[in-house]
Write an enzyme that holds these catalytic residues in place. Structure first.
Site, PDB file in Angstrom:
ATOM      1  CG  ASP A 153      -1.866   1.115   1.335  1.00  0.00           C
ATOM      2  OD1 ASP A 153      -2.702   1.225   0.410  1.00  0.00           O
ATOM      3  OD2 ASP A 153      -1.808   1.894   2.311  1.00  0.00           O
ATOM      4  CD  GLU A 189      -2.282   2.642  -3.443  1.00  0.00           C
ATOM      5  OE1 GLU A 189      -3.367   3.188  -3.659  1.00  0.00           O
ATOM      6  OE2 GLU A 189      -1.773   2.620  -2.309  1.00  0.00           O
TER       7      GLU A 189
END
Ligand code: CA
Length: 493
Positions: free
Chosen positions: A212, A248
């Site tokens: 993330d 990401e």
């Protein structure tokens, strides 16, 4: 005539190959299904989706959809519905079940040859993580000479951008939200803890992680982000060489390309995704040729940065408006799916995309319950309490499975083809100019993909063709191929 008969017989052989056993392991495990566990399937009738629920639906994911892997959004203990603020990196949120449930899920996925990747949120923790509680208390009591956790976060005696106030003389960095304090990733104990947690899950049999917020690890330094990712990748690959990491990095193609030099296998390709992304723009303009040229140049750039890079393509994810809200015509939904599911790399399908789920605006609306059946409420979840989107006329999985023309069955047939042609995932990509702007053409080793993005049929010439496999309508006459509008074919060389 002889040639046509020969082609026909090869075609027959091929189509019988493609009706292979549904659970047969493809040569490349590349198609991931992203699941928000809380809105997926509820196994114990408390309205909350859970890990046992995911396990219950493995047949759906593997056989009805043909996906070969799953990305679970965060499952660690967390005070929020979305769970991107972690309180314990090696725990399971009780709302989702127990560690035993997790072990059962991994064991069954591994026995099915399915890959599992977990969301790993290491840019920040929850303010309720014991580290932050301890650090904040020590900062307030001036005990940081003996409390190592103080250095796990970034505190300041004066206000700075991205910082939040504890009192007039004490602030902490929390770039996303006051309840998600940023970790100090330069602290060696923090790094050790991150590695220990990652290895904990790898030991349990997970394939890897979705990382993330990688561009926020160091908000002001691309170089430091790359250095951190290189360190993490090297450590993880040394521990488990066949593990898989996808980052990401919600940023430009050029920065993503630079980040590939870290050695991370994949980064999500944001520029092909969403309402204004390259796939939807190509559909709107009807220009497939320029999309294919873009894919060729992007492939070449990321392979230069990391020769083993694997593009991670998707249409939407948990942060984006649902694609059925802007891909209105059925043929556009199908074409968009065909395009991204037959691109090189690893496609990621956001749960519910295959049954035309809608939802936009606040995040909760993008993470609504998948509707399994309108009659049988078994397994139905309630979804995020703050969602405001009303799921009226939402297609159920049951109805989609029954309709042979459904988007779900289209996903299934396209992914089946992808799984049968490993060149599509991993072959060297070359854009093919077929003489018509509307035609997307690509050659990857011996597999050619052609999409006709226009509504009209188009005829083009192709030498040395041996057999044509279709996911739409086409006609072969001598050395010319006529492909109907909004159709896709695969040609084997
Ligand atoms: Ca439940």
């Amino acid at each position: 005539m002889k040639r046509i008969l020969l082609s026909l017989s090869i075609l027959l052989v091929l189509s019988s190959c493609s009706s292979q056993k549904d659970t047969e392991k493809p040569e490349v495990n590349s198609v991931y299904y992203e699941i928000f566990v809380g809105s997926f399937y509820d196994s114990d009738e408390d309205g909350m989706g859970d890990l046992k629920g995911v396990q219950t639906k493995l047949d759906y994911i593997q056989n009805d959809l043909q996906a070969t892997g799953i990305w679970l959004m965060p499952i660690n203990p967390s005070p929020t519905y979305h769970k991107y603020d972690v309180m314990d990196y090696t725990g399971i949120d009780p709302q989702y079940g127990t560690m035993e449930d997790f072990d059962d899920l991994v064991a069954e996925m591994n026995s099915r040859d399915m890959d599992l990747i977990l969301d790993f949120v290491l840019n920040h923790t929850s303010t309720k993580h014991p580290w932050f509680i301890k650090a904040k208390e020590a900062m307030l009591n001036d005990e940081c000479d003996v409390v190592i956790e103080c250095d796990f976060y970034n505190f300041s005696s004066t206000y700075k951008g991205r910082y939040h106030r504890i009192n007039d003389n004490l602030f902490y960095e929390a770039g996303f939200w006051s309840e998600m304090p940023d970790l100090n990733l330069d602290n060696e104990v923090v790094r050790e803890n991150i590695l220990t947690s990652a290895k904990f899950w790898l030991d349990k049999g997970v394939k890897g992680f979705r990382l993330d917020a990688t561009t926020h690890f160091y908000d002001d330094s691309l170089e430091n982000n790359i250095e951190f990712l290189r360190w993490f990748n090297d450590e993880i690959k040394a521990y488990k060489p066949d593990s898989y990491l996808v980052g990401e990095a919600w940023t430009s193609e050029s920065i993503i390309t630079e980040m590939y030099s870290s050695g991370i296998d994949s980064f999500f390709n944001f520029s092909t995704s969403q309402q204004d992304g390259r796939v939807v723009r190509a559909l709107r303009s009807g220009n497939g040729n320029s999309l294919s040229k873009y894919v060729e140049s992007y492939q070449s750039n990321i392979k230069d940065a990391n020769k083993d890079s694997i593009d991670a393509v998707f249409l939407s994810n948990h942060d984006n408006n649902r694609s059925a809200g802007y891909l209105i015509k059925p043929e556009d939904k199908r074409m968009a799916a065909s395009i991204y599911l037959l691109m090189p790399g690893n496609p990621f399908i956001y749960y519910g995309e295959e049954v035309e789920m809608k939802g936009s605006g606040i995040d909760e609306n993008k993470r609504l319950p998948i509707i399994w059946s309108h009659k049988d409420k078994t397994g139905q979840t309630k979804g995020p309490v703050d969602a405001t989107y009303k799921q009226e006329n939402q297609l159920s999985v049951e109805d989609a499975l029954r309709d042979k023309n459904s988007l779900l069955n289209h996903y299934k047939s396209i992914i089946k083809i992808r799984n049968a042609y490993p060149d599509i995932s991993r072959g060297q990509y070359e854009a093919l100019d077929l003489g018509h702007d509307a035609l997307y053409g690509s050659r990857q080793n011996k597999t050619i993909v052609v999409h006709n993005l226009s509504d009209e049929s188009i005829e083009f010439e192709m030498d040395n063709k041996k057999v044509v496999k279709v996911s739409g309508k086409f006609k072969v006459k001598g050395s010319s191929i006529k492909i109907e509008g909004k159709s896709s074919i695969i040609i084997e060389e």
